[in-house]
Design an enzyme around this catalytic site. Structure first.
Site, PDB file in Angstrom:
ATOM      1  N   ASP A   1      -0.865  13.779 -46.991  1.00  0.00           N
ATOM      2  CA  ASP A   1      -1.183  12.622 -47.831  1.00  0.00           C
ATOM      3  C   ASP A   1      -2.501  11.945 -47.439  1.00  0.00           C
ATOM      4  O   ASP A   1      -2.663  10.733 -47.567  1.00  0.00           O
ATOM      5  CB  ASP A   1      -0.041  11.580 -47.791  1.00  0.00           C
ATOM      6  CG  ASP A   1       1.267  12.174 -48.249  1.00  0.00           C
ATOM      7  OD1 ASP A   1       1.239  13.034 -49.153  1.00  0.00           O
ATOM      8  OD2 ASP A   1       2.315  11.779 -47.707  1.00  0.00           O
TER       9      ASP A   1
ATOM     10  N   GLN B   1       0.143  19.666 -47.168  1.00  0.00           N
ATOM     11  CA  GLN B   1       0.624  19.062 -45.925  1.00  0.00           C
ATOM     12  C   GLN B   1      -0.569  18.744 -45.001  1.00  0.00           C
ATOM     13  O   GLN B   1      -1.655  18.494 -45.491  1.00  0.00           O
ATOM     14  CB  GLN B   1       1.669  19.944 -45.221  1.00  0.00           C
ATOM     15  CG  GLN B   1       3.006  20.000 -45.955  1.00  0.00           C
ATOM     16  CD  GLN B   1       3.048  20.968 -47.124  1.00  0.00           C
ATOM     17  OE1 GLN B   1       2.725  22.138 -46.984  1.00  0.00           O
ATOM     18  NE2 GLN B   1       3.439  20.501 -48.295  1.00  0.00           N
TER      19      GLN B   1
ATOM     20  N   GLY C   1       2.434  16.705 -52.705  1.00  0.00           N
ATOM     21  CA  GLY C   1       2.207  15.772 -53.807  1.00  0.00           C
ATOM     22  C   GLY C   1       0.765  15.334 -53.731  1.00  0.00           C
ATOM     23  O   GLY C   1       0.371  14.631 -52.811  1.00  0.00           O
ATOM     24  N   HIS C   2      -0.047  15.814 -54.657  1.00  0.00           N
ATOM     25  CA  HIS C   2      -1.484  15.542 -54.632  1.00  0.00           C
ATOM     26  C   HIS C   2      -1.844  14.701 -55.852  1.00  0.00           C
ATOM     27  O   HIS C   2      -1.589  15.102 -56.984  1.00  0.00           O
ATOM     28  CB  HIS C   2      -2.271  16.853 -54.620  1.00  0.00           C
ATOM     29  CG  HIS C   2      -1.998  17.693 -53.412  1.00  0.00           C
ATOM     30  ND1 HIS C   2      -2.522  18.940 -53.216  1.00  0.00           N
ATOM     31  CD2 HIS C   2      -1.234  17.460 -52.313  1.00  0.00           C
ATOM     32  CE1 HIS C   2      -2.101  19.420 -52.068  1.00  0.00           C
ATOM     33  NE2 HIS C   2      -1.310  18.549 -51.506  1.00  0.00           N
TER      34      HIS C   2
ATOM     35  N   LYS D   1      -6.116  14.836 -50.080  1.00  0.00           N
ATOM     36  CA  LYS D   1      -6.659  16.180 -50.337  1.00  0.00           C
ATOM     37  C   LYS D   1      -6.879  16.412 -51.836  1.00  0.00           C
ATOM     38  O   LYS D   1      -7.899  16.951 -52.242  1.00  0.00           O
ATOM     39  CB  LYS D   1      -5.684  17.255 -49.788  1.00  0.00           C
ATOM     40  CG  LYS D   1      -5.475  17.181 -48.286  1.00  0.00           C
ATOM     41  CD  LYS D   1      -4.435  18.181 -47.803  1.00  0.00           C
ATOM     42  CE  LYS D   1      -3.031  17.885 -48.240  1.00  0.00           C
ATOM     43  NZ  LYS D   1      -2.416  16.672 -47.682  1.00  0.00           N
TER      44      LYS D   1
END
Ligand code: GDP
Ligand code: IMO
Ligand code: MG
Length: 462
Positions: free
Chosen positions: A23, A252, A50-51, A26
């Site tokens: 988080d 990650q 989750g991006h 990225k």
């Protein structure tokens, strides 16, 4: 970018990795860099990622699809290193299509990806529940079945994307897997007494995953994803030979890497840059530049040690400031992220295991308004001074951070696009990070928005 007279070097490729516990931002940076890249490839992880991208004020959350998808001319690849839930992939594709984004003609999926099936999520959830019952510390997984899917891959029994093309083979392998996993679920994990959510309950009777619904769903989905199946390794190598700039998108973060992270409080894949080659099917010589995405402070979601963690639930504290101003809530699970001071000793470990070429510091704007900032430059461990994060959760948990204190700033940095426009104390904070970690800062991010990015040196520049 044009103000820096930037010119991309043909055939140069960039790897984007998270240097902390995920988080870091990225997704925003991958989207920004794809102004230059022609192809973006995910090489590990699954829909635990989750991006978040913000383009002209519109937010898009991606879990499996590479963060290049918002640029129509960019091709997106899911490499063999990714564990794939076809259900989640199709949901994500449909969500993007509703927003007017064309996906199917631009997405290529490796046939070698291991599949995540309903029993993987059930095992993941049941194991965490068993830990709660036993009173042992949970990993705090996303419950998406990531770990169990990688276990099947390493045990050489996984169903893979290519098996979707062969119904009989799929059925045989599925029966074998269900025999094994239903045994574990019912005998060891108490699955018969558990409540399942709406996504899993259609597949489970008396704690056992049923063959028919899993098989039927997979065969129906197969028709939809067959046109996107590809030899991703071959396509990436051909694109490279043609001079395209490629981007390898990590998920990650380094401290969640199964080998280099805070084991066992980690994810089940290698998140470090070196795995970009193996997880995409290219040689390591094609990884030319490694950009380490680094938050201006630290966060962690889930269990495990975090030496610079602050009190982050109490109003008026620096930790609360980070959590609220930084909106530190998980993109995938909605859980609160734990917050703490910047840890340069951690970053040295990340720089070492990734071979970082440069840093991108994100969320600098979140620190606006704090009167002073602490920077962890090393630790005391059993009375000895160390300057590098140790490996292993037990030692890390015993580390006492050694801090330097720097002055904060009252001016705003939100939305700055030129380094010179940053508050003087913000510049001093960045300089100190460079000095202590030994890695140059090449990009700075000052808001969630794509355009609020300061370029110092372009990763694709010759
Ligand atoms: P990822 O998993 O590394 O892609 O990061 P996430 O998207 O899960 O979390 C990063 C969050 O911070 C997202 O909500 C982004 O929109 C946001 N973000 C990214 N860069 C910045 C920044 O420079 N400033 C602020 N305030 N938010 C940012
Ligand atoms: P992105 O790509 C932050 C964490 C989970 C848990 C541990 C293991 O958005 O940075 P898993 O479900 O992978 O077995 O959970 O890893 N985790 C993440 N934390 N960002 C992520 O992805 C994460 N993916 C997994 O919270 O602690
Ligand atoms: Mg995330």
């Amino acid at each position: 970018m044009s103000e820096n007279n930037f010119k991309a070097q043909p055939g140069r490729n960039v790897v984007v990795v998270g240097t902390q516990w995920g988080d870091e931002g990225k997704g925003k940076l991958v989207d920004w860099l794809t102004e230059t890249a022609k192809g973006v490839v995910r090489f590990q992880g699954g829909h635990n990622a989750g991006h978040t991208l913000v383009i002209n004020g519109v937010k898009t959350a991606l879990h499996l699809i590479p963060s290049g998808i918002m640029r129509p001319e960019v091709k997106c690849y899911i490499g063999n290193g990714v564990v794939l839930s076809v259900t989640k992939l199709l949901e994500e594709i449909e969500g993007l299509e509703k927003a007017g984004v064309e996906v199917r003609s631009r997405l290529r999926i490796s046939e070698a990806c291991p599949l995540i099936l309903p029993f993987h999520a059930a095992i993941d959830i049941a194991r965490e529940a068993a830990k709660t019952r036993a009173g042992t510390e949970k990993i705090g997984t996303t419950g998406r079945g990531i770990g169990p899917a990688y276990e099947d891959k390493i045990a050489r029994r996984a169903l893979r994307v290519q098996d979707l093309k062969h119904p009989e083979r799929f059925a045989t392998k599925l029966r074998e897997l269900l025999e094994l996993h239903n045994h574990a679920l019912t005998t060891y994990l108490g699955s018969a007494d558990m409540q399942w959510d709406a996504a899993l309950s259609p597949f489970i009777v008396d704690g056992k995953i049923q063959f028919e619904p899993v098989f039927e769903q997979a065969m129906a989905q197969a028709e939809q994803i067959k046109p996107m199946m590809a030899d991703v390794s071959r396509e990436l190598n051909e694109a490279h030979k043609a001079g395209a700039n490629l981007l390898f998108e990590g998920a990650q973060g380094t401290l969640l890497d199964v080998d280099h992270g805070t084991y066992p409080f980690v994810t089940s894949s290698n998140c470090v840059a070196g795995n970009a080659a193996a997880g995409a099917g290219v040689g390591p010589g094609l990884l030319h530049y490694v950009l380490g995405i680094t938050k201006a402070y630290c966060t962690r979601v889930g269990g495990g040690p975090f030496p610079t963690e602050l009190e982050w639930e109490k109003e008026g504290t620096p930790g609360y400031h980070m959590a609220t101003v930084g909106a530190e809530r998980g993109t995938t699970t909605g859980r609160s992220r734990r917050c703490g001071w910047f840890d340069a000793a951690l970053l040295k470990r990340s720089a070492q295991v990734n071979g970082l070429s440069g840093l991108c510091i994100t969320k600098l704007d979140v620190l606006d308004g704090l009167t002073e900032l602490k920077l962890c430059v090393g630790y005391e461990l059993d009375g000895e001074s160390i300057d590098l994060l140790p490996m292993g959760a037990d030692e890390i948990a015993r580390c006492v951070p050694v801090y330097e204190t720097l002055p904060g700033w009252t001016e705003t940095s939100v939305g700055a696009t030129r380094y010179a426009d940053l508050p003087a104390n913000a510049q001093a904070y960045l300089r100190r990070i460079e000095e202590v970690t030994g890695v140059p800062i090449h990009v700075v991010s000052t808001s969630p928005d794509r355009d609020h990015t300061i370029l110092v040196q372009h990763p694709y520049a010759a």
